[in-house]
Write an enzyme that holds these catalytic residues in place. Structure first.
Site, PDB file in Angstrom:
ATOM      1  N   ASN A   1      56.924  89.159   2.790  1.00  0.00           N
ATOM      2  CA  ASN A   1      55.901  89.743   1.599  1.00  0.00           C
ATOM      3  C   ASN A   1      56.001  91.239   2.058  1.00  0.00           C
ATOM      4  O   ASN A   1      55.218  91.563   3.306  1.00  0.00           O
ATOM      5  CB  ASN A   1      54.569  89.142   1.867  1.00  0.00           C
ATOM      6  CG  ASN A   1      53.459  89.727   1.092  1.00  0.00           C
ATOM      7  OD1 ASN A   1      53.745  90.653   0.577  1.00  0.00           O
ATOM      8  ND2 ASN A   1      52.127  89.055   1.141  1.00  0.00           N
TER       9      ASN A   1
ATOM     10  N   ARG B   1      57.732  87.554  -2.209  1.00  0.00           N
ATOM     11  CA  ARG B   1      56.795  87.780  -3.240  1.00  0.00           C
ATOM     12  C   ARG B   1      56.773  88.968  -3.878  1.00  0.00           C
ATOM     13  O   ARG B   1      57.188  90.015  -3.409  1.00  0.00           O
ATOM     14  CB  ARG B   1      55.490  87.891  -2.358  1.00  0.00           C
ATOM     15  CG  ARG B   1      54.202  88.421  -3.139  1.00  0.00           C
ATOM     16  CD  ARG B   1      52.892  88.629  -2.341  1.00  0.00           C
ATOM     17  NE  ARG B   1      51.822  89.008  -3.025  1.00  0.00           N
ATOM     18  CZ  ARG B   1      51.178  90.211  -3.152  1.00  0.00           C
ATOM     19  NH1 ARG B   1      51.887  90.985  -2.183  1.00  0.00           N
ATOM     20  NH2 ARG B   1      49.987  90.703  -3.528  1.00  0.00           N
TER      21      ARG B   1
ATOM     22  N   HIS C   1      47.163  87.839  -7.882  1.00  0.00           N
ATOM     23  CA  HIS C   1      46.828  86.983  -6.930  1.00  0.00           C
ATOM     24  C   HIS C   1      47.403  85.731  -7.384  1.00  0.00           C
ATOM     25  O   HIS C   1      46.641  84.628  -7.042  1.00  0.00           O
ATOM     26  CB  HIS C   1      45.491  87.076  -6.551  1.00  0.00           C
ATOM     27  CG  HIS C   1      44.916  88.381  -5.846  1.00  0.00           C
ATOM     28  ND1 HIS C   1      43.929  89.176  -6.331  1.00  0.00           N
ATOM     29  CD2 HIS C   1      45.649  89.284  -4.863  1.00  0.00           C
ATOM     30  CE1 HIS C   1      43.917  90.310  -5.441  1.00  0.00           C
ATOM     31  NE2 HIS C   1      45.016  90.268  -4.715  1.00  0.00           N
TER      32      HIS C   1
ATOM     33  N   LEU D   1      38.470  86.889  -2.435  1.00  0.00           N
ATOM     34  CA  LEU D   1      37.910  88.164  -2.075  1.00  0.00           C
ATOM     35  C   LEU D   1      38.509  88.797  -0.723  1.00  0.00           C
ATOM     36  O   LEU D   1      38.598  88.072   0.263  1.00  0.00           O
ATOM     37  CB  LEU D   1      36.361  87.906  -1.769  1.00  0.00           C
ATOM     38  CG  LEU D   1      35.588  87.321  -3.063  1.00  0.00           C
ATOM     39  CD1 LEU D   1      34.049  87.149  -2.485  1.00  0.00           C
ATOM     40  CD2 LEU D   1      35.692  88.202  -4.112  1.00  0.00           C
TER      41      LEU D   1
ATOM     42  N   ARG E   1      39.890 100.468  -4.023  1.00  0.00           N
ATOM     43  CA  ARG E   1      40.317 100.705  -5.336  1.00  0.00           C
ATOM     44  C   ARG E   1      38.922 100.500  -6.159  1.00  0.00           C
ATOM     45  O   ARG E   1      38.027  99.783  -5.826  1.00  0.00           O
ATOM     46  CB  ARG E   1      41.121  99.476  -5.770  1.00  0.00           C
ATOM     47  CG  ARG E   1      42.678  99.711  -5.425  1.00  0.00           C
ATOM     48  CD  ARG E   1      43.415  98.531  -5.869  1.00  0.00           C
ATOM     49  NE  ARG E   1      43.896  97.774  -4.746  1.00  0.00           N
ATOM     50  CZ  ARG E   1      44.444  96.511  -4.800  1.00  0.00           C
ATOM     51  NH1 ARG E   1      44.854  96.008  -6.024  1.00  0.00           N
ATOM     52  NH2 ARG E   1      44.960  95.967  -3.752  1.00  0.00           N
TER      53      ARG E   1
ATOM     54  N   ASN F   1      35.644  84.378   5.312  1.00  0.00           N
ATOM     55  CA  ASN F   1      35.035  84.790   6.688  1.00  0.00           C
ATOM     56  C   ASN F   1      33.732  85.453   6.556  1.00  0.00           C
ATOM     57  O   ASN F   1      33.011  85.517   7.391  1.00  0.00           O
ATOM     58  CB  ASN F   1      36.094  85.744   7.629  1.00  0.00           C
ATOM     59  CG  ASN F   1      37.309  85.316   7.821  1.00  0.00           C
ATOM     60  OD1 ASN F   1      37.333  84.288   8.535  1.00  0.00           O
ATOM     61  ND2 ASN F   1      38.321  85.847   7.326  1.00  0.00           N
TER      62      ASN F   1
ATOM     63  N   GLU G   1      49.443  81.675   0.671  1.00  0.00           N
ATOM     64  CA  GLU G   1      50.481  82.266  -0.177  1.00  0.00           C
ATOM     65  C   GLU G   1      51.865  81.864   0.145  1.00  0.00           C
ATOM     66  O   GLU G   1      52.902  81.837  -0.526  1.00  0.00           O
ATOM     67  CB  GLU G   1      50.156  83.547  -0.552  1.00  0.00           C
ATOM     68  CG  GLU G   1      48.872  83.960  -1.207  1.00  0.00           C
ATOM     69  CD  GLU G   1      48.536  85.334  -1.303  1.00  0.00           C
ATOM     70  OE1 GLU G   1      48.511  85.984  -2.177  1.00  0.00           O
ATOM     71  OE2 GLU G   1      48.259  85.775  -0.288  1.00  0.00           O
TER      72      GLU G   1
END
Length: 397
Positions: free
Chosen positions: A9, A93, A182, A210, A242, A333, A383
Site C-alpha cells: 500500500n 492497493r 475506502h 473514520l 481535507r 479507538n 484492508e
C-alpha cells in the site's frame, strides 16, 4: 499452498506492507511494517503478527531516497525472516479504478497503460500507487501482481447515487461521477458482518470509516448503495487535513477574488483544512482531544456533527437502518467520538452502552444496549487481508 502473499500500500512518501502465508482457509499474517518519510528521512519499522516490533531504524544516509530503494530494503529484510521462501503473488492497493476497473485485475502492460490514464482522476494518489507496481516488475519479474481498487466496492451503486446534476454527457464522456472510496475497508466489514450480526448482514447497515481520511457508506445486504465520498477522496466528511464537502462557489471565489491558482487551492483543500485548519493545532484527533482549547473543541464538534448528519442521510437512503458500524483509526479507538455521535442519533433509535463503549479490544464488539433499535458495533478493519484474499483468488482464476 506454501507461497507467500505480499501486499503493498504505497503513498507519496510511505510504503506499507504486509506478508501473508497462503494457508488453505484464509491468508495468515506473518509480518507487517512500513517505510515512511521516503524522500526526507526514510524510517523503516516492522512487526510480527502479534504486533511485536522487530525493526525500528533509519535507512543509511548514503542510500538514495526513493521508492525503489525503499522497496529493495523491504524485500531484503523479508528475505532474512522468510529463510528463502518465495513470494507467490504481490497485491497492490490502487485508489481509483475509474469506470474501467470494478474488480481486482492481474497486472499486464495493458493494465498499466489503463491505470496511467486514470491519473487525472486521482493525481495525488494514483501515480504513487502505480510506481511500486513498475518497480516490483523489475525486482521480481516472475512474480504475478494484482491490483485491487478502492472504488470497486461502490461500482454497482444505483445510478442515482453515482450522478452529479451536471449535463449527463459529463458522466458518460468524461467520467465525472460519484465513485466512492475506502472500498477495501467496506468490503472487509461486509465480509465480517454475517458472523457478527445476521440481521444487519441481511438488512441495512451504515458504516463509518473514520480516520485521517474519513467516509461513510450505506450497505444493503452487504452491498454498497451509497457513499459520502464522490468524484475524489475530498468530498463528504471533514478529515485530518481535507475539507470534506464544500460549496463549489467557494472555489470560484478563491479563484476570482483571492486570485489563488490551482496548486494553491489544491494545497488548501487537501493539506491545510479539515481538523488541522479548524483547530490550528493538529490533524490528529488524539492531539485535539488532549488539547482542550476552544478551537480544538470546535474542530471535534464539527467533525461529530458531520458524522451525525451523514449517518442520518445514509439511513434515509436505506429507508431506515438496522446497524451502525464504526471502523478505522478514529472509529476503532475514539470512544468519546463514538459516544457523542450515538447520543446525537438517539432520535433514530440508537442507544449506546457507555461501559461497553469504553472497552478496548481488537475484536468486533457490540457497544449498544440490548434495547437499542439500532445495533452499534466497533469492527476493526483489515484492508490488507482483503487485498491478500483478492490477489489469491485472481491468480487462481
Amino acid at each position: 499452498m506454501n507461497d507467500l502473499l505480499l501486499v503493498i500500500n504505497a503513498g507519496s512518501s510511505s510504503i506499507k506492507f504486509s506478508l501473508f502465508e497462503n494457508t488453505p482457509s484464509d491468508p495468515t499474517l506473518l509480518y507487517k511494517g512500513q517505510m515512511e518519510g521516503i524522500y526526507v528521512t526514510p524510517h523503516f519499522t516492522a512487526k510480527d503478527a502479534s504486533d511485536k516490533k522487530l525493526v525500528d531504524e533509519d535507512l543509511p544516509a548514503e542510500l538514495p531516497k526513493s521508492h525503489d530503494t525503499s522497496l529493495r530494503h523491504i524485500l531484503k529484510w523479508l528475505d532474512t525472516v522468510t529463510t528463502g521462501r518465495k513470494i507467490g503473488v504481490i497485491g497492490h492497493r490502487v485508489v481509483h479504478g475509474g469506470t474501467r476497473f470494478s474488480k481486482p485485475e492481474l497486472v499486464t502492460p495493458e493494465v498499466i497503460v489503463e491505470l496511467e490514464k486514470l491519473i487525472p482522476l486521482a493525481p495525488l494518489h494514483e501515480p504513487h500507487n502505480i510506481t511500486p507496481i513498475k518497480i516490483m516488475a523489475e525486482l521480481l519479474p516472475n512474480v504475478p501482481q494484482v491490483v485491487c481498487f478502492d472504488t470497486a466496492f461502490h461500482a454497482n451503486q444505483p445510478e442515482l447515487n453515482q450522478l452529479y446534476a451536471l449535463p449527463y454527457e459529463f458522466s458518460l464522456k468524461e467520467g465525472i461521477r460519484r465513485y466512492g472510496f475506502h472500498g477495501l475497508s467496506y468490503e472487509y466489514i461486509a465480509s465480517v458482518l454475517p458472523r457478527v450480526d445476521t440481521r444487519a448482514a441481511e438488512g441495512r447497515t451504515v458504516v463509518a470509516h473514520l480516520g485521517n481520511g474519513s467516509s461513510m457508506a450505506a450497505l444493503l445486504a452487504c452491498k454498497g448503495i451509497a457513499s459520502t465520498m464522490g468524484f475524489t477522496a475530498l468530498e463528504g466528511l471533514p478529515m485530518g487535513t481535507r475539507t470534506g464537502s464544500i460549496d463549489a462557489g467557494v472555489v470560484l471565489h478563491l479563484i476570482n477574488h483571492l486570485k489563488m491558482d490551482a496548486q494553491q487551492i489544491e494545497d488548501l483543500l487537501y493539506k491545510q483544512s479539515g481538523l488541522l485548519g479548524l483547530s490550528g493545532i493538529s490533524s490528529d484527533m488524539r492531539d485535539l482531544e488532549d488539547s482542550g482549547t476552544v478551537r480544538a473543541k470546535l474542530a471535534i464538534d464539527y467533525f461529530v456533527s458531520k458524522v451525525v448528519r451523514e449517518a442520518a442521510s445514509l439511513a434515509a437512503a436505506l429507508e431506515g437502518f438496522d446497524a451502525l458500524v464504526f471502523t478505522a483509526g478514529i472509529g476503532e479507538n475514539g470512544a468519546d467520538i463514538r459516544l457523542n455521535v450515538c447520543r446525537q442519533l438517539r432520535w433514530l433509535g440508537v442507544e449506546i452502552d457507555e461501559a461497553a463503549n469504553k472497552v478496548r479490544s481488537g475484536e468486533p464488539r457490540r457497544i449498544s444496549l440490548p434495547s437499542s433499535k439500532v445495533a452499534v458495533y466497533v469492527i476493526p478493519t483489515n484492508e490488507e487481508l482483503v487485498i491478500a484474499r483478492a490477489s489469491r483468488a485472481c491468480i487462481a482464476a
